[in-house]
Design a protein around this motif. Structure first.
Motif, PDB file in Angstrom:
ATOM      1  N   ALA A  32      19.934  34.050  57.183  1.00 50.46           N
ATOM      2  CA  ALA A  32      21.270  34.853  57.129  1.00 50.46           C
ATOM      3  C   ALA A  32      21.556  35.614  58.672  1.00 50.46           C
ATOM      4  N   ASP A  33      20.122  35.575  59.287  1.00 49.68           N
ATOM      5  CA  ASP A  33      20.084  36.295  60.471  1.00 49.68           C
ATOM      6  C   ASP A  33      20.455  35.472  61.831  1.00 49.68           C
ATOM      7  N   ILE A  34      20.547  34.295  61.541  1.00 50.75           N
ATOM      8  CA  ILE A  34      21.015  33.060  62.694  1.00 50.75           C
ATOM      9  C   ILE A  34      22.637  33.683  63.062  1.00 50.75           C
ATOM     10  N   ARG A  35      22.674  33.779  64.522  1.00 52.12           N
ATOM     11  CA  ARG A  35      23.957  33.828  65.228  1.00 52.12           C
ATOM     12  C   ARG A  35      23.831  33.051  66.244  1.00 52.12           C
ATOM     13  N   ASN A  36      24.994  32.780  67.026  1.00 54.74           N
ATOM     14  CA  ASN A  36      25.060  32.093  68.473  1.00 54.74           C
ATOM     15  C   ASN A  36      24.447  33.049  69.422  1.00 54.74           C
ATOM     16  N   GLY A  37      23.513  32.584  69.998  1.00 61.31           N
ATOM     17  CA  GLY A  37      22.827  33.113  71.301  1.00 61.31           C
ATOM     18  C   GLY A  37      21.366  33.649  70.836  1.00 61.31           C
ATOM     19  N   VAL A  38      21.271  33.553  69.718  1.00 63.34           N
ATOM     20  CA  VAL A  38      19.498  33.867  69.122  1.00 63.34           C
ATOM     21  C   VAL A  38      18.715  32.922  69.506  1.00 63.34           C
ATOM     22  N   VAL A  39      17.430  33.188  69.827  1.00 62.67           N
ATOM     23  CA  VAL A  39      16.556  32.519  70.255  1.00 62.67           C
ATOM     24  C   VAL A  39      15.519  32.216  69.143  1.00 62.67           C
ATOM     25  N   LEU A  40      15.169  31.079  68.810  1.00 62.15           N
ATOM     26  CA  LEU A  40      14.430  30.834  67.524  1.00 62.15           C
ATOM     27  C   LEU A  40      12.962  30.438  68.135  1.00 62.15           C
ATOM     28  N   LYS A  41      11.746  30.614  67.575  1.00 59.87           N
ATOM     29  CA  LYS A  41      10.581  29.976  67.841  1.00 59.87           C
ATOM     30  C   LYS A  41      10.426  28.891  66.857  1.00 59.87           C
ATOM     31  N   ILE A  42      10.340  27.623  67.013  1.00 58.70           N
ATOM     32  CA  ILE A  42      10.123  26.491  66.366  1.00 58.70           C
ATOM     33  C   ILE A  42       9.014  25.763  66.834  1.00 58.70           C
ATOM     34  N   ASP A  43       7.985  25.689  66.143  1.00 55.79           N
ATOM     35  CA  ASP A  43       6.735  24.733  66.729  1.00 55.79           C
ATOM     36  C   ASP A  43       6.172  24.966  67.877  1.00 55.79           C
ATOM     37  N   GLY A  44       6.407  26.409  68.372  1.00 56.79           N
ATOM     38  CA  GLY A  44       5.738  26.772  69.386  1.00 56.79           C
ATOM     39  C   GLY A  44       6.593  26.707  70.576  1.00 56.79           C
ATOM     40  N   GLN A  45       8.023  26.391  70.371  1.00 54.99           N
ATOM     41  CA  GLN A  45       8.821  26.284  71.399  1.00 54.99           C
ATOM     42  C   GLN A  45      10.318  27.212  71.171  1.00 54.99           C
ATOM     43  N   LEU A  46      10.791  27.419  72.290  1.00 56.73           N
ATOM     44  CA  LEU A  46      11.878  28.172  72.017  1.00 56.73           C
ATOM     45  C   LEU A  46      13.335  27.566  72.193  1.00 56.73           C
ATOM     46  N   TRP A  47      14.269  27.826  71.090  1.00 51.34           N
ATOM     47  CA  TRP A  47      15.096  27.090  70.941  1.00 51.34           C
ATOM     48  C   TRP A  47      16.524  28.221  71.016  1.00 51.34           C
ATOM     49  N   THR A  48      17.586  27.964  71.778  1.00 50.03           N
ATOM     50  CA  THR A  48      18.803  28.832  71.694  1.00 50.03           C
ATOM     51  C   THR A  48      19.826  28.297  70.547  1.00 50.03           C
ATOM     52  N   VAL A  49      20.343  29.187  69.599  1.00 50.65           N
ATOM     53  CA  VAL A  49      21.405  28.574  68.825  1.00 50.65           C
ATOM     54  C   VAL A  49      22.752  28.657  69.592  1.00 50.65           C
ATOM     55  N   ILE A  50      23.276  27.469  69.633  1.00 52.17           N
ATOM     56  CA  ILE A  50      24.562  27.144  70.078  1.00 52.17           C
ATOM     57  C   ILE A  50      25.643  27.465  69.294  1.00 52.17           C
ATOM     58  N   ASP A  51      25.372  26.918  68.026  1.00 50.87           N
ATOM     59  CA  ASP A  51      26.563  26.822  67.061  1.00 50.87           C
ATOM     60  C   ASP A  51      25.726  26.903  65.769  1.00 50.87           C
ATOM     61  N   PHE A  52      26.455  27.576  64.643  1.00 50.74           N
ATOM     62  CA  PHE A  52      25.887  27.640  63.410  1.00 50.74           C
ATOM     63  C   PHE A  52      26.930  27.510  62.413  1.00 50.74           C
ATOM     64  N   GLN A  53      26.433  27.297  61.194  1.00 51.84           N
ATOM     65  CA  GLN A  53      27.666  27.166  60.163  1.00 51.84           C
ATOM     66  C   GLN A  53      27.146  27.446  58.890  1.00 51.84           C
ATOM     67  N   HIS A  54      27.323  28.211  57.876  1.00 54.87           N
ATOM     68  CA  HIS A  54      26.963  28.380  56.841  1.00 54.87           C
ATOM     69  C   HIS A  54      27.844  27.900  55.936  1.00 54.87           C
ATOM     70  N   VAL A  55      26.975  26.849  55.045  1.00 58.08           N
ATOM     71  CA  VAL A  55      27.855  26.154  54.097  1.00 58.08           C
ATOM     72  C   VAL A  55      27.297  26.180  52.637  1.00 58.08           C
ATOM     73  N   LYS A  56      28.239  26.384  51.646  1.00 53.70           N
ATOM     74  CA  LYS A  56      28.049  26.562  50.289  1.00 53.70           C
ATOM     75  C   LYS A  56      28.801  25.476  49.549  1.00 53.70           C
ATOM     76  N   PRO A  57      28.227  24.333  49.600  1.00 54.01           N
ATOM     77  CA  PRO A  57      28.794  23.193  48.792  1.00 54.01           C
ATOM     78  C   PRO A  57      28.923  23.456  47.251  1.00 54.01           C
ATOM     79  N   GLY A  58      29.887  22.841  46.642  1.00 52.59           N
ATOM     80  CA  GLY A  58      30.149  23.098  45.143  1.00 52.59           C
ATOM     81  C   GLY A  58      29.056  22.829  44.287  1.00 52.59           C
ATOM     82  N   LYS A  59      28.125  21.800  44.754  1.00 58.44           N
ATOM     83  CA  LYS A  59      26.981  21.326  43.810  1.00 58.44           C
ATOM     84  C   LYS A  59      25.834  21.738  44.651  1.00 58.44           C
ATOM     85  N   GLY A  60      24.673  22.338  44.288  1.00 58.57           N
ATOM     86  CA  GLY A  60      23.540  22.245  45.021  1.00 58.57           C
ATOM     87  C   GLY A  60      23.450  23.833  45.642  1.00 58.57           C
ATOM     88  N   GLY A  61      22.575  24.027  46.323  1.00 60.34           N
ATOM     89  CA  GLY A  61      22.236  25.280  47.078  1.00 60.34           C
ATOM     90  C   GLY A  61      22.927  25.260  48.488  1.00 60.34           C
TER      91      GLY A  61
END
Length: 187
Positions: free
Chosen positions: A5-34
């Motif tokens: 829920a805290d993901i925004r454009n420009g946020v830097v995430l640490k994944i497997d010891g590497q730093l990644w900048t979020v360029i684009d994100f989209q919250h998706v709520k499909p009709g079926k499933g989570g």
């Protein structure tokens, strides 16, 4: 720990010891499933872009990246010396971190450096810089159209392609992301 829920454009995430900048994100709520979050991320060091999907509520690690303004002073062997414009502290940045930005940097030029825990991650230049052509072959009479190009060396030692009519000593605007000639600059 943060969640998706805290993901925004420009946020830097640490994944497997590497730093990644979020360029684009989209919250998706499909009709079926989570619900899930679809992200497009860019590696801070290598520039590689990947797509990654997270289930809603997944815990993620957000890194603090401080972007500050610096002035490029000089090159010292294999490193570059920059001065913080706020407190005048100097830092040395290795040539591997500076990367291709070295092709467009002149002394006393303003740059932005991203720091993580005091370690420089990358150097960000303005979108374009003005550089003087130090050497190019002379243009031939009649070469006044924009059809052809020739090689020209700018004052940083980098070689770019310019129109045939440009001569040594001309100031040109260069795109720092691609190295392309953007136009002539009149003083």
């Amino acid at each position: 720990m943060a969640s998706t829920a805290d993901i925004r454009n420009g946020v830097v995430l640490k994944i497997d010891g590497q730093l990644w900048t979020v360029i684009d994100f989209q919250h998706v709520k499909p009709g079926k499933g989570g619900a899930f979050v679809r992200t497009k991320m860019k590696n801070v060091v290598s520039g590689k872009t990947v797509d990654k999907t997270y289930n809603a509520g997944t815990k993620i690690e957000i890194e603090n990246v401080d972007r500050r303004d610096f002035t490029y002073l000089y090159q010292d062997g294999d490193s570059f010396v920059f001065m913080d414009t706020a407190d005048y502290d100097q830092i040395n940045v290795s040539s591997t971190v500076v990367g291709d930005a070295a092709n467009f940097m002149l002394e006393n030029q303003s740059v932005t450096i991203a720091l993580n825990n005091g370690n420089p991650l990358y150097v960000e230049l303005p979108a374009s810089v003005v550089l003087e052509v130090t050497y190019t072959e002379p243009g031939l009479q009649g070469d006044r159209s924009s059809a052809g190009t020739k090689a020209a060396t700018v004052e940083t030692g980098y070689e770019i392609q310019v129109p045939l009519f440009l001569e040594t000593g001309t100031k040109v605007k260069v795109d720092t992301r691609t190295g392309d000639y953007l136009g002539r600059v009149n003083d």
